[in-house]
Design a protein around this motif. Structure first.
Motif, PDB file in Angstrom:
ATOM      1  N   SER A   1       0.839  -1.193   0.000  1.00  0.00           N
ATOM      2  CA  SER A   1       0.000   0.000   0.000  1.00  0.00           C
ATOM      3  C   SER A   1       0.872   1.239   0.000  1.00  0.00           C
ATOM      4  O   SER A   1       2.086   1.171   0.187  1.00  0.00           O
ATOM      5  CB  SER A   1      -0.901   0.013   1.230  1.00  0.00           C
ATOM      6  N   LYS A   2       0.232   2.353  -0.188  1.00  0.00           N
ATOM      7  CA  LYS A   2       0.962   3.614  -0.135  1.00  0.00           C
ATOM      8  C   LYS A   2       1.506   3.826   1.275  1.00  0.00           C
ATOM      9  O   LYS A   2       2.649   4.235   1.467  1.00  0.00           O
ATOM     10  CB  LYS A   2       0.010   4.757  -0.514  1.00  0.00           C
ATOM     11  N   GLU A   3       0.649   3.563   2.200  1.00  0.00           N
ATOM     12  CA  GLU A   3       1.004   3.628   3.610  1.00  0.00           C
ATOM     13  C   GLU A   3       2.283   2.864   3.913  1.00  0.00           C
ATOM     14  O   GLU A   3       3.184   3.359   4.577  1.00  0.00           O
ATOM     15  CB  GLU A   3      -0.166   3.048   4.409  1.00  0.00           C
ATOM     16  N   GLN A   4       2.348   1.658   3.379  1.00  0.00           N
ATOM     17  CA  GLN A   4       3.493   0.801   3.644  1.00  0.00           C
ATOM     18  C   GLN A   4       4.744   1.360   2.976  1.00  0.00           C
ATOM     19  O   GLN A   4       5.859   1.162   3.458  1.00  0.00           O
ATOM     20  CB  GLN A   4       3.191  -0.614   3.153  1.00  0.00           C
ATOM     21  N   THR A   5       4.540   2.015   1.865  1.00  0.00           N
ATOM     22  CA  THR A   5       5.664   2.659   1.197  1.00  0.00           C
ATOM     23  C   THR A   5       6.246   3.747   2.097  1.00  0.00           C
ATOM     24  O   THR A   5       7.463   3.849   2.256  1.00  0.00           O
ATOM     25  CB  THR A   5       5.225   3.290  -0.133  1.00  0.00           C
ATOM     26  N   LEU A   6       5.361   4.519   2.676  1.00  0.00           N
ATOM     27  CA  LEU A   6       5.816   5.562   3.601  1.00  0.00           C
ATOM     28  C   LEU A   6       6.636   4.949   4.722  1.00  0.00           C
ATOM     29  O   LEU A   6       7.717   5.428   5.069  1.00  0.00           O
ATOM     30  CB  LEU A   6       4.619   6.316   4.181  1.00  0.00           C
ATOM     31  N   GLU A   7       6.106   3.865   5.241  1.00  0.00           N
ATOM     32  CA  GLU A   7       6.803   3.147   6.301  1.00  0.00           C
ATOM     33  C   GLU A   7       8.230   2.810   5.867  1.00  0.00           C
ATOM     34  O   GLU A   7       9.195   3.065   6.591  1.00  0.00           O
ATOM     35  CB  GLU A   7       6.029   1.850   6.606  1.00  0.00           C
ATOM     36  N   ALA A   8       8.328   2.246   4.689  1.00  0.00           N
ATOM     37  CA  ALA A   8       9.633   1.816   4.180  1.00  0.00           C
ATOM     38  C   ALA A   8      10.557   3.005   3.948  1.00  0.00           C
ATOM     39  O   ALA A   8      11.747   2.944   4.244  1.00  0.00           O
ATOM     40  CB  ALA A   8       9.452   1.023   2.888  1.00  0.00           C
ATOM     41  N   VAL A   9       9.988   4.070   3.407  1.00  0.00           N
ATOM     42  CA  VAL A   9      10.795   5.263   3.153  1.00  0.00           C
ATOM     43  C   VAL A   9      11.360   5.810   4.465  1.00  0.00           C
ATOM     44  O   VAL A   9      12.550   6.128   4.552  1.00  0.00           O
ATOM     45  CB  VAL A   9       9.961   6.349   2.446  1.00  0.00           C
ATOM     46  N   ILE A  10      10.514   5.875   5.456  1.00  0.00           N
ATOM     47  CA  ILE A  10      10.960   6.392   6.746  1.00  0.00           C
ATOM     48  C   ILE A  10      12.022   5.487   7.345  1.00  0.00           C
ATOM     49  O   ILE A  10      13.053   5.950   7.835  1.00  0.00           O
ATOM     50  CB  ILE A  10       9.766   6.540   7.707  1.00  0.00           C
ATOM     51  N   GLU A  11      11.751   4.206   7.260  1.00  0.00           N
ATOM     52  CA  GLU A  11      12.726   3.220   7.727  1.00  0.00           C
ATOM     53  C   GLU A  11      14.096   3.519   7.132  1.00  0.00           C
ATOM     54  O   GLU A  11      15.106   3.578   7.817  1.00  0.00           O
ATOM     55  CB  GLU A  11      12.258   1.823   7.307  1.00  0.00           C
ATOM     56  N   MET A  12      14.075   3.745   5.846  1.00  0.00           N
ATOM     57  CA  MET A  12      15.306   4.013   5.093  1.00  0.00           C
ATOM     58  C   MET A  12      15.994   5.277   5.605  1.00  0.00           C
ATOM     59  O   MET A  12      17.201   5.293   5.834  1.00  0.00           O
ATOM     60  CB  MET A  12      14.900   4.202   3.630  1.00  0.00           C
ATOM     61  N   MET A  13      15.213   6.328   5.775  1.00  0.00           N
ATOM     62  CA  MET A  13      15.777   7.588   6.261  1.00  0.00           C
ATOM     63  C   MET A  13      16.421   7.406   7.637  1.00  0.00           C
ATOM     64  O   MET A  13      17.551   7.838   7.869  1.00  0.00           O
ATOM     65  CB  MET A  13      14.681   8.654   6.364  1.00  0.00           C
ATOM     66  N   ILE A  14      15.674   6.776   8.508  1.00  0.00           N
ATOM     67  CA  ILE A  14      16.159   6.591   9.868  1.00  0.00           C
ATOM     68  C   ILE A  14      17.439   5.762   9.868  1.00  0.00           C
ATOM     69  O   ILE A  14      18.402   6.075  10.557  1.00  0.00           O
ATOM     70  CB  ILE A  14      15.084   5.885  10.719  1.00  0.00           C
TER      71      ILE A  14
END
Lengths: 212, 212
Positions: free
Chosen positions: A49-62
């Motif tokens: 989902s889009k939501e999950q993409t956000l999750e992954a993106v944030i994960e990556m940033m962190i």
DNA sequence: ACCATTTTCGACTATTAGTCGGTTTTTTTT
DNA sequence: AAAAAAAACCGACTAATAGTCGAAAATGGT
């Protein structure tokens, strides 16, 4: 099994850039797949989902932001210097600063909030270690270290992430941080340089100054 | 010129209830107008957008929550007691606590965030006045009062609004609040009762260490 | 009764997240 | 190398939903 990983990373990079520059809410899946030149189905082959993409993106940033912090922790500077370096390392890079402070704009609250939350989560254990070291070195003196570190991070996030803070805010924050950790008065003045300074480099000098 | 006002209030009430119970994101305009028994066009006759409705709803909540605080401020209790009363009055009522902690669920971050932000904005001046009174009464001793009050509120919001806080968090928060405002040690223990119900207050040991 | 203003209506548009069955490409097996 | 299996990809379609618009109905003053 290799191509898939690359594609996923590519999509992640695109999503990252778009979320940052236009905001999460204002970025549609179509935006992403057009940029990537792929079809809807392909996108959803990689992300639930889009939501999950956000999750992954944030994960990556962190991840990216904390790996520097970890290597600092593993080094053998004195505790105060580690603190300087770690705090400096988790401040958002200019490139990550969305145009026109978009991260603070209402439509991006979600992303902003999540990033802050995750970052605190990740950094608390690291800084706690540093504070423990500092206690051994006689620089800090307090109990309940993780809780205190967490409060320090929360305050710093809420106060300084948005552009609108004053010198008074900084003064009080320094004061309270010293008291929070049981540090010597003025010993944490270096924080001043980590926050307000538009000056680019000079992370090293921060430590030099507080030995007065 | 009268009917309109009533209708707007009615819609506001419905929106308020639904936002609270199901969350902002999960409430559609159709939900609201069905509940109200009106047509789409009517809704948009009163509200420019869903976003703006949220704004109005929050405005309403904050207004309601602060008016009690103001009357407390105008009374003539001693400062500490005022502080107790005001802090108690701005804690969200149980009815406003959405089911299943919905306010903290990701999809409601926006609303949650906005409420916190606005509440701090509104309450800082009030509590600052109380602290000033407290200084005259010799209870507090500090400078930069609004900044300090703001930090106290930010911390309290971030720590205690979500259900997941420990006794240690409370201990440290009390400790730091006292130091923040220059209050007597343990003088602000009353905060404990305002936050958590369950734990007996035997966990006093937190600050035993740094008395020097 | 007439007009102006306010309020209401609901069909319509546009955007967007997510689905699904089938196709192509790549890898593995024989 | 051929066949089979798995991985990657496609794009038309659905469903939900925010917001628009022009017209109709109610309201109120003269």
């Amino acid at each position: 099994m290799k191509k898939g990983e690359r594609r996923k990373q590519e999509l992640l990079d695109i999503a990252y850039r778009m979320f940052i520059s236009k905001g999460y809410e204002n970025t549609s899946i179509d935006d992403i797949i057009n940029e990537a030149g792929i079809a809807k189905g392909t996108y959803y082959y990689y992300f639930k989902s889009k939501e999950q993409t956000l999750e992954a993106v944030i994960e990556m940033m962190i991840e990216k932001e904390t790996e520097a912090a970890v290597s600092i922790l593993d080094s053998d500077m004195p505790a105060l210097q580690k603190m300087v370096a770690i705090i400096a390392s988790i401040r958002p890079e200019p490139e990550e600063q969305p145009i026109e402070g978009a991260l603070m704009r209402p439509e991006n609250i979600i992303m902003h909030q999540r990033i802050k939350q995750k970052l605190v989560e990740k950094v608390v254990p690291l800084l706690s270690k540093v504070v423990e070291e500092g206690m051994e070195q006689g620089i800090f003196s307090c109990d309940y270290i993780p809780e205190r570190v967490r409060m320090m991070l929360i305050l710093s996030n809420e106060l300084f992430d948005e552009g609108s803070f004053t010198d008074r805010d900084i003064d009080v924050f320094i004061d309270i941080t010293e008291k929070l950790l049981g540090a010597q008065k003025n010993s944490m003045d270096f924080i001043r340089h980590l926050i307000a300074a538009p000056a680019p480099s000079d992370v090293q000098t921060a430590n030099a100054e507080d030995k007065r």
